[in-house]
Design an enzyme around this catalytic site. Structure first.
Site, short mmCIF file in Angstrom:
data_model
loop_
_atom_site.label_atom_id
_atom_site.label_comp_id
_atom_site.label_asym_id
_atom_site.label_seq_id
_atom_site.Cartn_x
_atom_site.Cartn_y
_atom_site.Cartn_z
CG HIS A 51 128.50 -4.27 33.02
ND1 HIS A 51 127.88 -5.39 32.50
CD2 HIS A 51 128.27 -3.26 32.12
CE1 HIS A 51 127.31 -5.08 31.35
NE2 HIS A 51 127.54 -3.81 31.09
CD GLU A 53 128.74 -7.78 37.58
OE1 GLU A 53 127.81 -8.59 37.38
OE2 GLU A 53 128.77 -6.64 37.03
CB CYS A 80 126.05 -9.53 31.25
SG CYS A 80 127.73 -8.85 31.31
CB THR A 213 101.29 20.83 26.86
OG1 THR A 213 100.13 20.29 27.49
CG2 THR A 213 102.33 21.14 27.92
CG LEU A 221 109.26 19.65 27.91
CD1 LEU A 221 108.77 18.68 26.83
CD2 LEU A 221 108.36 19.59 29.12
N GLY A 312 99.24 17.53 27.74
CA GLY A 312 98.18 18.08 28.56
C GLY A 312 97.14 17.06 28.99
CB SER A 318 94.97 9.54 25.26
OG SER A 318 94.20 10.55 24.67
#
Length: 368
Positions: A51, A53, A80, A213, A221, A312, A318
């Site tokens: 992390h 730190e 943490c 699509t 992608l 698409g 939606s």
């Protein structure tokens, strides 16, 4: 700007360097200061790694180590207090006898959420909280949304013509799905904007497209135009009719198929590393329940904290209609008119945050 805010700003700059590499962990920066001199700094660099730190304290030069016990450590997110992939950072701060900690904001993760601060205070450490809190929360908005709303952070994106069309009309279908003719793909955004889109992809854990699509555009992608991790690919294919020759199924990037026939992913949370080790996986959805809610619930179960929805038009609409989104980025080619074509989605309940011009394209960013 106060002294504390100045050093916290530096924490945020450092934390940003971990974008795209630390999810589902948050981006965190840390700075160790002695008498207004930075003697150590670091950030969370890689999921599963040390992390912020730890990196900060390890960066202290040998001739400054004796100053650690007289210093203040600034951290953009609460240290943490639990054993995860690494030991608790609150314990490390206590062991190093650091007398003062300045925290940007509390960690919403249930196993932390105030426990790190309490542990430090119980050990006699002076703790200041809420320094640049808004900015610290904004940096990790994906992480906060995931842990407070129990769903991924959702970014909508589409490109449209000046007259509001997202694609050409599909060509007539040949008999049989496998032999269906592809429509001529319409490239709306310019080369510079395309690179920006690939940068956006690198910032999210997953990217989602609908059946049409995937079929008509055959997208990869990936982030091939920008350095960074590829997002996990998601595709809706309810009846498993998409041809396996599509780039989505090439095995280069993990792909999850939402469908109504096969279920191979477990419902309980599994590691993102487990998902990334897979090729193509399947996640079963029900026909009589909202698809977008099933998808967001599945992503929450799979510990996927953010998703970029690229199309698409039906899938995007939606999510809009379900009022289930956080950001929308709309690219408009101001010089391209189509006339006949598929209408772009209609955004609702959005607040324009910024507008940017990139040659022929304008980019409008909305927040929900």
């Amino acid at each position: 700007m106060t002294i504390d805010e100045t050093y916290m700003q530096r924490c945020l700059q450092l934390a940003q360097l971990g974008q795209g590499s630390v999810a589902p962990n948050p981006m965190v920066g840390a700075v160790l200061v002695h008498n207004n001199r930075i003697i150590g700094e670091g950030y969370h660099q890689q999921y599963g790694g040390p992390h912020a730190e730890v990196h900060c304290l390890n960066s202290v030069k040998l001739h400054d180590v004796h100053l650690i016990e007289q210093s203040t450590i600034y951290v953009s997110l609460e240290p943490c207090a639990h054993f995860g992939k690494t030991p608790p950072c609150a314990h490390l701060i206590i062991d190093k006898k650091i007398p003062k900690v300045v925290v940007g904001c509390r960690d919403p993760f249930a196993e932390v959420n105030g426990k790190g601060i309490e542990k430090l205070q119980a050990a006699g450490v002076e703790v200041t909280t809420g320094v640049l809190e808004k900015e610290c929360r904004e940096l990790n908005k994906r992480f906060f949304t995931f842990h407070t709303q129990h769903r991924p952070y959702i970014v909508l994106k589409w490109a449209q013509t000046a007259d509001g069309k997202i694609a050409a009309q599909p060509l007539a279908k040949a008999k049989g799905w496998e032999n269906e003719q592809q429509q001529e793909r319409l490239f709306i955004s310019n080369a510079y904007t395309n690179r920006m889109v690939h940068q956006w992809r690198s910032e999210e854990m997953a990217i989602l497209v609908g059946t049409n699509t995937a079929l008509y555009d055959d997208p990869e992608l990936s982030t091939r135009l920008w350095p960074g991790s590829h997002p996990i690919r998601l595709v809706v294919d309810k009846h498993l009719r998409l041809p396996k020759k599509l780039k989505l199924f090439n095995g280069d990037i993990p792909t999850i198929v939402f469908n109504m026939q096969l279920h191979t992913l477990p419902f309980e949370k599994i590691s993102v590393l487990d998902i990334r080790a897979r090729g193509v996986s399947y996640y079963q959805v029900a026909e009589d329940t909202s698809l977008v809610h099933q998808i967001t619930q599945a992503l929450y179960q799979l510990n996927i904290q953010s998703v970029l929805i690229e199309g698409g038009a039906q899938l995007l609409q939606s999510f809009i209609n379900e009022d289930l989104w956080d950001e929308a980025r709309i690219i408009t080619n101001e010089q391209l008119m189509m006339g006949d074509g598929l209408p772009a989605p209609v955004l609702k309940n959005g607040t324009l945050q910024k507008t940017e011009a990139v040659f022929s394209d304008s980019i409008r960013c909305y927040i929900h």
